[in-house]
Design a protein around this motif. Structure first.
Motif, PDB file in Angstrom:
ATOM      1  N   VAL A   4       0.854  -1.185   0.000  1.00 29.30           N
ATOM      2  CA  VAL A   4       0.000   0.000   0.000  1.00 29.30           C
ATOM      3  C   VAL A   4       0.890   1.234   0.000  1.00 29.30           C
ATOM      4  O   VAL A   4       1.881   1.289   0.737  1.00 29.30           O
ATOM      5  CB  VAL A   4      -0.908   0.035   1.245  1.00 29.30           C
ATOM      6  CG1 VAL A   4      -1.784   1.274   1.209  1.00 29.30           C
ATOM      7  CG2 VAL A   4      -1.758  -1.222   1.317  1.00 29.30           C
ATOM      8  N   CYS A  23      -4.674   6.734  -1.703  1.00 27.00           N
ATOM      9  CA  CYS A  23      -4.204   5.403  -1.358  1.00 27.00           C
ATOM     10  C   CYS A  23      -4.117   4.584  -2.641  1.00 27.00           C
ATOM     11  O   CYS A  23      -5.089   4.480  -3.382  1.00 27.00           O
ATOM     12  CB  CYS A  23      -5.150   4.722  -0.375  1.00 27.00           C
ATOM     13  SG  CYS A  23      -4.783   2.971  -0.080  1.00 27.00           S
ATOM     14  N   TYR A  25      -2.755   0.721  -4.082  1.00 27.25           N
ATOM     15  CA  TYR A  25      -2.371  -0.607  -3.618  1.00 27.25           C
ATOM     16  C   TYR A  25      -1.753  -1.394  -4.765  1.00 27.25           C
ATOM     17  O   TYR A  25      -1.935  -1.080  -5.947  1.00 27.25           O
ATOM     18  CB  TYR A  25      -3.581  -1.364  -3.055  1.00 27.25           C
ATOM     19  CG  TYR A  25      -4.595  -1.712  -4.113  1.00 27.25           C
ATOM     20  CD1 TYR A  25      -5.637  -0.839  -4.418  1.00 27.25           C
ATOM     21  CD2 TYR A  25      -4.508  -2.908  -4.822  1.00 27.25           C
ATOM     22  CE1 TYR A  25      -6.552  -1.149  -5.402  1.00 27.25           C
ATOM     23  CE2 TYR A  25      -5.421  -3.219  -5.805  1.00 27.25           C
ATOM     24  CZ  TYR A  25      -6.443  -2.333  -6.097  1.00 27.25           C
ATOM     25  OH  TYR A  25      -7.354  -2.637  -7.081  1.00 27.25           O
ATOM     26  N   LEU A  33     -10.115  -3.716   1.060  1.00 30.08           N
ATOM     27  CA  LEU A  33      -9.518  -2.415   1.332  1.00 30.08           C
ATOM     28  C   LEU A  33     -10.191  -1.756   2.523  1.00 30.08           C
ATOM     29  O   LEU A  33     -11.414  -1.845   2.682  1.00 30.08           O
ATOM     30  CB  LEU A  33      -9.652  -1.522   0.092  1.00 30.08           C
ATOM     31  CG  LEU A  33      -8.852  -2.009  -1.121  1.00 30.08           C
ATOM     32  CD1 LEU A  33      -9.389  -1.399  -2.407  1.00 30.08           C
ATOM     33  CD2 LEU A  33      -7.370  -1.675  -0.946  1.00 30.08           C
TER      34      LEU A  33
END
Lengths: 114, 114
Positions: A4, A23, A25, A33
């Protein structure tokens, strides 16, 4: 292995302004998530989560997040920030399965100015 | 609603001493996770237990051990403590529901090694 990235270490917004925390990933499929919030010296409180389905998820305290598969992102948003939102925000990813650990991003510290 | 309980909340130890951290999961939760959060760091996964069996292991030092008991509470045993073990230790619990698990965190135990 999953990972992440939270690109913003520190963000300052004025009270009443909108907020978006980023964010991204890395995982070979769609992960689970999560967004957690941590006030200084406190535990981690779950804000919202995404498993599948509707890509826009609503959470507590007026927060929402949108899952974008094409961008491998799960950004957290709030239309109007309150001073009490000042805290550390962690994005986390879990691998679908039983008893799957969470992998956290490095966090974004939110400061709210009055 | 019942939350994850951790005890003690604060602990001060000397180098080379031992420490035991306890975690009481939310009722009917069958999985427990331990995380370590160093100062200014994101939480790092240590170990997890599902139905009293170790289910996953992360970056847990050999000096640390853990187990989950018949009542589902868990203990993290830390021996030969080092200065670098000073951190906030979180326990989280979840209930396995077709693998769509959400981890709920306790308030943490702050360990200071002098």
């Amino acid at each position: 292995a999953q990972s992440v990235t939270q690109p913003d270490i520190h963000i300052t917004v004025s009270e009443g302004a909108s907020l978006e925390l980023r964010c991204n990933y890395s995982y070979g499929a769609t992960p689970y998530l999560f967004w957690y919030v941590q006030s200084p010296g406190q535990g981690l409180q779950l804000l919202l989560k995404y498993f599948s389905g509707d890509t826009l998820v609503q959470g507590i305290k007026g927060f929402e997040a949108e899952f974008k598969r094409s961008q491998s992102s799960f950004n957290l948003r709030k239309p109007s920030v309150h001073w009490s939102d000042a805290a550390e925000y962690f994005c986390a990813v879990g691998v679908p399965g039983t008893a799957s650990k969470l992998t956290f991003g490095t966090g974004t510290r939110l400061q709210v100015t009055l | 609603a019942a939350g994850v309980i951790q005890s003690p909340r604060h602990l001060i130890k000397e180098k080379r001493e031992t420490a035991t951290l306890k975690c009481y999961p939310i009722p009917r939760h069958d999985t427990v996770y331990w995380y370590q959060q160093g100062p200014g760091q994101d939480p790092q996964f240590l170990i997890s237990f599902y139905e009293k069996m170790q289910s996953d292991k992360g970056s847990i030092p050999d000096r640390f051990s853990a187990q989950q008991f018949s009542d589902y509470h868990s203990e993290l045993n830390m021996s030969s403590l080092e200065l670098g073990d000073s951190a906030l230790y979180f326990c989280a619990s979840s209930q396995t529901q077709g693998a769509r698990e959400t981890q709920y965190f306790g308030p943490g135990t702050r360990l200071l090694v002098l």
